[in-house]
Write a protein that holds these residues in place. Sequence first.
Motif, PDB file in Angstrom:
ATOM      1  N   THR A 149      42.551  49.163  40.516  1.00 28.88           N
ATOM      2  CA  THR A 149      43.719  48.552  39.407  1.00 28.88           C
ATOM      3  C   THR A 149      45.039  48.343  39.354  1.00 28.88           C
ATOM      4  O   THR A 149      45.306  48.265  39.113  1.00 28.88           O
ATOM      5  CB  THR A 149      43.310  48.791  37.655  1.00 28.88           C
ATOM      6  N   TYR A 150      44.784  49.715  39.477  1.00 29.79           N
ATOM      7  CA  TYR A 150      46.513  50.126  39.778  1.00 29.79           C
ATOM      8  C   TYR A 150      46.593  49.806  41.036  1.00 29.79           C
ATOM      9  O   TYR A 150      48.517  49.142  41.377  1.00 29.79           O
ATOM     10  CB  TYR A 150      47.014  51.466  39.870  1.00 29.79           C
ATOM     11  N   LEU A 151      46.871  49.250  41.839  1.00 32.32           N
ATOM     12  CA  LEU A 151      46.848  48.242  43.631  1.00 32.32           C
ATOM     13  C   LEU A 151      47.072  46.968  43.159  1.00 32.32           C
ATOM     14  O   LEU A 151      47.522  46.328  43.544  1.00 32.32           O
ATOM     15  CB  LEU A 151      45.746  48.940  44.596  1.00 32.32           C
ATOM     16  N   GLY A 152      45.936  46.377  42.243  1.00 34.26           N
ATOM     17  CA  GLY A 152      46.501  45.487  41.957  1.00 34.26           C
ATOM     18  C   GLY A 152      44.861  44.117  42.342  1.00 34.26           C
ATOM     19  O   GLY A 152      44.968  43.177  42.844  1.00 34.26           O
ATOM     20  N   GLY A 153      44.506  44.859  43.003  1.00 32.05           N
ATOM     21  CA  GLY A 153      43.060  44.003  43.727  1.00 32.05           C
ATOM     22  C   GLY A 153      41.600  45.359  43.556  1.00 32.05           C
ATOM     23  O   GLY A 153      41.462  46.094  43.058  1.00 32.05           O
ATOM     24  N   LYS A 154      40.443  44.186  45.082  1.00 38.63           N
ATOM     25  CA  LYS A 154      39.625  46.260  44.587  1.00 38.63           C
ATOM     26  C   LYS A 154      40.157  46.830  46.017  1.00 38.63           C
ATOM     27  O   LYS A 154      40.528  46.604  47.074  1.00 38.63           O
ATOM     28  CB  LYS A 154      38.513  45.014  44.818  1.00 38.63           C
ATOM     29  N   ALA A 155      38.896  47.471  46.005  1.00 40.65           N
ATOM     30  CA  ALA A 155      38.628  48.853  47.264  1.00 40.65           C
ATOM     31  C   ALA A 155      38.170  47.884  48.054  1.00 40.65           C
ATOM     32  O   ALA A 155      37.017  47.235  48.024  1.00 40.65           O
ATOM     33  CB  ALA A 155      38.388  50.026  46.833  1.00 40.65           C
ATOM     34  N   ARG A 156      38.014  47.782  49.574  1.00 41.32           N
ATOM     35  CA  ARG A 156      37.272  47.615  50.439  1.00 41.32           C
ATOM     36  C   ARG A 156      35.817  48.400  50.471  1.00 41.32           C
ATOM     37  O   ARG A 156      35.805  49.314  50.329  1.00 41.32           O
ATOM     38  CB  ARG A 156      37.637  47.554  51.619  1.00 41.32           C
TER      39      ARG A 156
END
Length: 172
Positions: free
Chosen positions: A165-172
């Motif tokens: 969420t802090y990266l603005g996306g999802k972890a792969r």
Amino acid sequence: MKTLLLKPAVVVSLLAALAGCGSSPVYEDEDFKKETPFQRAVDSAPVKACDAAQMALLSQGYRIEASDGLSVHAQKHFQPDDEVNTTIDFYVTCKEQDGGAMVFANAVETTYELKKTSNATGFSVAGAGSITMPWSKSADSLVKVAGQTIADGKFYQRFFDLLSTYLGGKAR
């Protein structure tokens, strides 16, 4: 009849060898599996991934102990009851991989218990023996009683979900 005398060094060596026979080393259980709960690939640069890890940990009450841009050490304290303290040391390392980063996380839970020691004042009187006086000192100290790497996959999944969420996306 001949008496067999062993040198003290030989006796000590034999006793040490016998003492080690009671348990197997913990490293024998290490599997070194490719898939583990301790890592996730992200579509961000390593520095940005570790910055997001800091924010995720700070948002959960962890105190940042050390950070150098590519690694983070954070700590959080718990007191489950009056005489037990538990600390979680959370370590994150971010490495470049395939245009993104591989984020490695490892947390160690350490438990301390309060141990009380007291000393009474005593003295000896010739002919009367020893006398103990009611003046006493007591000291409390935390003693480490357990420590172990947290291996629960759900624990790390919650961390990596928050990190994403802090990266603005999802972890792969």
